[in-house]
Design a protein around this motif. Structure first.
Motif, PDB file in Angstrom:
ATOM      1  N   TYR A  91       3.302   9.019   3.792  1.00 44.20           N
ATOM      2  CA  TYR A  91       4.638   8.866   4.374  1.00 44.20           C
ATOM      3  C   TYR A  91       4.770   7.458   4.926  1.00 44.20           C
TER       4      TYR A  91
ATOM      5  N   VAL B 277       4.861   8.979 -11.104  1.00 42.08           N
ATOM      6  CA  VAL B 277       4.324   7.631 -10.970  1.00 42.08           C
ATOM      7  C   VAL B 277       4.677   6.798 -12.203  1.00 42.08           C
TER       8      VAL B 277
ATOM      9  N   ASP C 224       8.516   3.550   1.206  1.00 43.74           N
ATOM     10  CA  ASP C 224       8.184   3.894  -0.175  1.00 43.74           C
ATOM     11  C   ASP C 224       7.860   2.627  -0.962  1.00 43.74           C
ATOM     12  N   PRO C 225       6.666   2.547  -1.556  1.00 46.13           N
ATOM     13  CA  PRO C 225       6.271   1.299  -2.211  1.00 46.13           C
ATOM     14  C   PRO C 225       7.111   0.959  -3.432  1.00 46.13           C
ATOM     15  N   TRP C 226       7.516   1.965  -4.192  1.00 44.73           N
ATOM     16  CA  TRP C 226       8.209   1.677  -5.447  1.00 44.73           C
ATOM     17  C   TRP C 226       9.661   1.262  -5.216  1.00 44.73           C
TER      18      TRP C 226
ATOM     19  N   THR D 140       1.038  -1.869  -6.467  1.00 46.19           N
ATOM     20  CA  THR D 140       0.502  -1.175  -5.301  1.00 46.19           C
ATOM     21  C   THR D 140      -0.968  -1.519  -5.129  1.00 46.19           C
TER      22      THR D 140
ATOM     23  N   TRP E  85       0.829  -1.201   0.000  1.00 44.35           N
ATOM     24  CA  TRP E  85       0.000   0.000   0.000  1.00 44.35           C
ATOM     25  C   TRP E  85       0.862   1.249   0.000  1.00 44.35           C
ATOM     26  N   GLU E  86       0.246   2.337  -0.454  1.00 45.20           N
ATOM     27  CA  GLU E  86       0.970   3.588  -0.651  1.00 45.20           C
ATOM     28  C   GLU E  86       0.302   4.702   0.149  1.00 45.20           C
ATOM     29  N   ALA E  87       0.977   5.149   1.181  1.00 50.99           N
ATOM     30  CA  ALA E  87       0.492   6.250   2.008  1.00 50.99           C
ATOM     31  C   ALA E  87       1.349   7.488   1.756  1.00 50.99           C
TER      32      ALA E  87
ATOM     33  N   GLN F 178       8.234   5.690 -11.901  1.00 54.36           N
ATOM     34  CA  GLN F 178       8.424   4.655 -10.885  1.00 54.36           C
ATOM     35  C   GLN F 178       7.944   3.289 -11.380  1.00 54.36           C
TER      36      GLN F 178
ATOM     37  N   ARG G  31      -0.595  12.405  -6.541  1.00 53.24           N
ATOM     38  CA  ARG G  31       0.765  12.157  -7.016  1.00 53.24           C
ATOM     39  C   ARG G  31       0.975  12.883  -8.340  1.00 53.24           C
TER      40      ARG G  31
ATOM     41  N   THR H 201      -2.414   3.163  -5.440  1.00 55.07           N
ATOM     42  CA  THR H 201      -1.807   4.489  -5.561  1.00 55.07           C
ATOM     43  C   THR H 201      -2.902   5.542  -5.692  1.00 55.07           C
TER      44      THR H 201
END
Length: 264
Positions: free
Chosen positions: A37, A72, A40-42, A59, A33-35, A75, A67, A62
């Motif tokens: 902060y 994105v 970092d997912p990528w 993810t 998951w991508e929050a 990434q 973003r 996203t």
């Protein structure tokens, strides 16, 4: 049906080892998951790509309106190249629950939906080698094309999965422009029968239909497979995500393997 595991949290090192264990246990995909902060997912997914050979990586999900689409796109294409063509991008308008960080980004739903549409279009344009895009919310222009040449995906088409509010027409039209749908049902309608109606509406279109939940064996998953879901994503969303007890539960569930029916 294919089976993925959504890693609920933990440090980058913990999630990396969980992802490696998932491939070893026979899962088909790992999603993080991508929050605003945190881990970092990528960067994490690229590390996973270097340690795995088969599983699909992406993810879940996203929040694209919050973003920069060109960032994105960069990434995801980097992950696609490093992994040899195993990247998936899952996008939505972004959740605004108070337990997630607030960063001053756009909150109005219609605006976020319009930004989502433009963001998807811009990302597709960049992956296709485009160097110019002009929209209401985003514009991109670059006179040199070497950046576009090296930033091409390995896959002919990186899958974009999008949240689709069923059966809202505008949301479902967005689904038809993408490669997968993460169904969002009305309260109380999150059932295999409703997913079957969505699947029937899609007809013969080659769009992945994703179901998610917690399972211990194939019993919980079979009705979703029969309804037409093409992916099952195993979830563990309860807070806190990073406790020692939670991490142990995740490791044990991953090691137990995907909830495949006997003989499949």
């Amino acid at each position: 049906m294919r089976y993925g595991f959504i890693l609920p949290g933990g440090t980058a090192g913990e999630q990396l080892e969980q992802a490696v264990a998932a491939e070893r246990a026979g899962w088909d995909g790992v999603f993080v998951w991508e929050a605003a902060y945190g881990v970092d997912p990528w960067g994490l997914l690229c590390a996973v790509a270097a340690r795995t050979e088969r599983i699909r990586l992406g993810t879940m999900l996203t929040p694209l309106p919050w973003r920069r689409p060109w960032k994105v796109a960069s990434q995801v294409v980097t992950l696609d190249q490093v992994s040899g063509g195993r990247a998936t991008l899952a996008v939505g308008v972004g959740a605004i629950e108070t337990d997630l960080p607030r960063t001053g980004e756009e909150l109005e739903l219609r605006t976020r939906a319009a930004m989502l549409d433009e963001g998807i279009d811009l990302i597709r344009e960049l992956w296709a080698g485009g160097i110019n895009y002009q929209g209401q919310y985003y514009e991109y222009s670059c006179e040199r094309d070497d950046l576009a040449q090296v930033g091409r995906p390995v896959q002919e088409r990186i899958p974009i999965w999008v949240v689709g509010a069923w059966p809202r027409p505008k949301s479902m039209r967005r689904v038809l422009r993408c490669d997968g749908v993460l169904p969002q049902f009305a309260p109380g309608q999150d059932t295999p029968a409703e997913l079957a109606r969505l699947k029937a509406w899609l007809g013969e279109r080659e769009i992945e239909v994703i179901a998610e939940g917690e399972s211990q064996d194939a019993t919980a998953v079979q009705p979703w497979a029969e309804a037409g879901a093409t992916w099952w994503l195993e979830t563990r969303w309860e807070m806190p995500h990073h406790s020692a007890e939670r991490m142990q539960q995740v490791r044990e569930r991953i090691a137990a393997g995907a909830p495949r029916p006997s003989g499949s």
